[in-house]
Design a protein around this motif. Structure first.
Motif, PDB file in Angstrom:
ATOM      1  N   TRP A 166     106.018 173.762  -7.534  1.00  0.00           N
ATOM      2  CA  TRP A 166     105.658 173.086  -6.138  1.00  0.00           C
ATOM      3  C   TRP A 166     104.948 174.379  -5.522  1.00  0.00           C
ATOM      4  O   TRP A 166     105.364 175.439  -5.698  1.00  0.00           O
ATOM      5  CB  TRP A 166     106.927 173.038  -5.205  1.00  0.00           C
ATOM      6  CG  TRP A 166     107.668 171.653  -5.642  1.00  0.00           C
ATOM      7  CD1 TRP A 166     108.911 171.517  -5.965  1.00  0.00           C
ATOM      8  CD2 TRP A 166     107.060 170.236  -5.631  1.00  0.00           C
ATOM      9  NE1 TRP A 166     109.132 169.955  -5.969  1.00  0.00           N
ATOM     10  CE2 TRP A 166     107.955 169.237  -5.921  1.00  0.00           C
ATOM     11  CE3 TRP A 166     105.628 169.826  -5.425  1.00  0.00           C
ATOM     12  CZ2 TRP A 166     107.556 168.150  -5.916  1.00  0.00           C
ATOM     13  CZ3 TRP A 166     105.439 168.495  -5.515  1.00  0.00           C
ATOM     14  CH2 TRP A 166     106.509 167.602  -5.781  1.00  0.00           C
TER      15      TRP A 166
ATOM     16  N   GLU B 127     113.948 174.390 -10.536  1.00  0.00           N
ATOM     17  CA  GLU B 127     114.759 175.565  -9.748  1.00  0.00           C
ATOM     18  C   GLU B 127     115.425 176.339 -10.694  1.00  0.00           C
ATOM     19  O   GLU B 127     115.661 177.719 -10.540  1.00  0.00           O
ATOM     20  CB  GLU B 127     116.074 174.464  -9.217  1.00  0.00           C
ATOM     21  CG  GLU B 127     117.107 175.095  -8.510  1.00  0.00           C
ATOM     22  CD  GLU B 127     118.200 173.987  -7.936  1.00  0.00           C
ATOM     23  OE1 GLU B 127     117.887 173.106  -7.125  1.00  0.00           O
ATOM     24  OE2 GLU B 127     119.039 173.925  -8.831  1.00  0.00           O
TER      25      GLU B 127
ATOM     26  N   ARG C 203     105.896 166.540  -2.386  1.00  0.00           N
ATOM     27  CA  ARG C 203     107.177 165.623  -2.417  1.00  0.00           C
ATOM     28  C   ARG C 203     106.939 164.252  -2.096  1.00  0.00           C
ATOM     29  O   ARG C 203     107.639 163.370  -2.603  1.00  0.00           O
ATOM     30  CB  ARG C 203     108.266 166.278  -1.447  1.00  0.00           C
ATOM     31  CG  ARG C 203     108.492 167.670  -2.314  1.00  0.00           C
ATOM     32  CD  ARG C 203     110.080 168.063  -1.778  1.00  0.00           C
ATOM     33  NE  ARG C 203     110.580 169.067  -2.616  1.00  0.00           N
ATOM     34  CZ  ARG C 203     110.857 170.250  -2.064  1.00  0.00           C
ATOM     35  NH1 ARG C 203     110.707 170.705  -0.747  1.00  0.00           N
ATOM     36  NH2 ARG C 203     111.288 171.241  -3.249  1.00  0.00           N
TER      37      ARG C 203
ATOM     38  N   GLU D 273     112.969 168.362 -10.768  1.00  0.00           N
ATOM     39  CA  GLU D 273     113.423 169.504  -9.734  1.00  0.00           C
ATOM     40  C   GLU D 273     114.178 170.399 -10.447  1.00  0.00           C
ATOM     41  O   GLU D 273     114.207 171.539  -9.792  1.00  0.00           O
ATOM     42  CB  GLU D 273     114.241 168.708  -8.696  1.00  0.00           C
ATOM     43  CG  GLU D 273     113.124 167.838  -7.713  1.00  0.00           C
ATOM     44  CD  GLU D 273     112.313 168.685  -6.859  1.00  0.00           C
ATOM     45  OE1 GLU D 273     112.276 170.028  -6.735  1.00  0.00           O
ATOM     46  OE2 GLU D 273     111.597 167.853  -6.096  1.00  0.00           O
TER      47      GLU D 273
END
Ligand SMILES: N[C@@H](CCC(=O)N[C@@H](CS)C(=O)NCC(=O)O)C(=O)O
Length: 236
Positions: free
Chosen positions: A91, A83, A102, A79
């Protein structure tokens, strides 16, 4: 390659042959077109015991060092990569597919303990003969259903959600398990495993795993097949 000198990521991994959580984190970095420095600490050795605390607050791998921060746990690493590196797109844009992905990643991260315990990831193993308990079989059937659902909902014949995503990284070690052991699998499942086996990043990881000489006895499940013995002979 995005390799800004100050924030070149460093990933601390376990043995490439056996460390499935390390592989997941490394794949997310590679698919974000990052080329992390990798430090391998051989698991189940005095060296691991002596050095792991210098890197990991949980004494486990993988750990990502980035921008002077330390991020432990494969899913948190995935993650964070997604980011921090906007181009990574780990994603899908579609929110329903993202939610499905997820849920799949979370289910892999917290579940399938029977499969994970009975059939360890072993990059060097091929089609080993194993006894499959009912609970392992249940895990396999659930994974097959998940893969089938994801590819159906995304109209994909390769990655689970259309483009590569964190869900694929989470299931890559399962694809390797499905190659390592002789299991009863559907054609659709085999096509996803084959898709992974054609992937150049995974091939790079496997090639490095094959060069490792560390062997962890309890991770070696099933008898080595003739194909493995031949491969070993060729690599020496
Ligand atoms: N939930 C953690 C699991 C990490 C984990 O169990 N790592 C194993 C290697 S795959 C490990 O560090 N084993 C060494 C030990 O426990 O001494 C994650 O997702 O990163």
């Amino acid at each position: 390659m995005a390799s800004a000198a100050q924030n070149l990521p460093m990933l601390v991994c376990g043995n490439r042959n056996y460390s499935s959580w390390s592989l997941r984190a490394w794949l997310c970095l590679r698919k974000a077109v990052l080329d992390p420095e990798v430090l391998v600490l051989p698991m189940d050795t005095p060296e691991f015991e002596a050095r792991i605390a210098d890197y990991s607050p949980t004494r486990r791998v993988p750990v990502l060092r980035i921008d002077k921060e330390c991020i432990w746990d494969s899913l948190a690493i995935a993650e964070t990569v997604n980011e921090r590196f906007a181009h990574a797109r780990l994603w899908p844009e579609d929110s329903q597919l993202r939610a499905l992905g997820r849920a799949m990643a979370a289910e892999m991260h917290s579940g399938f303990s029977s499969l994970r315990e009975a059939l360890p990831m072993n990059c060097r193993a091929r089609q080993r003969d194993v006894e499959v308990s009912q609970s392992v079989s249940n895990d396999i059937r659930r994974i097959e259903a998940l893969w089938e659902q994801a590819r159906r909902e995304s109209n994909s014949t390769d990655w689970l959600l259309g483009d590569f995503s964190i869900a694929d990284a989470m299931f890559a070690p399962v694809a390797l398990r499905f190659r390592a052991y002789d299991l009863d699998l559907s054609d659709a499942t085999r096509s996803y495993v084959d898709h992974w086996l054609r992937d150049e990043d995974l091939q790079q990881w496997i090639a490095l795993a094959e060069q490792e000489s560390w062997v962890i006895g309890h991770e070696e499940v099933g008898e080595p097949t003739l194909e493995e013995q031949k491969n070993k002979g060729e690599s020496q």
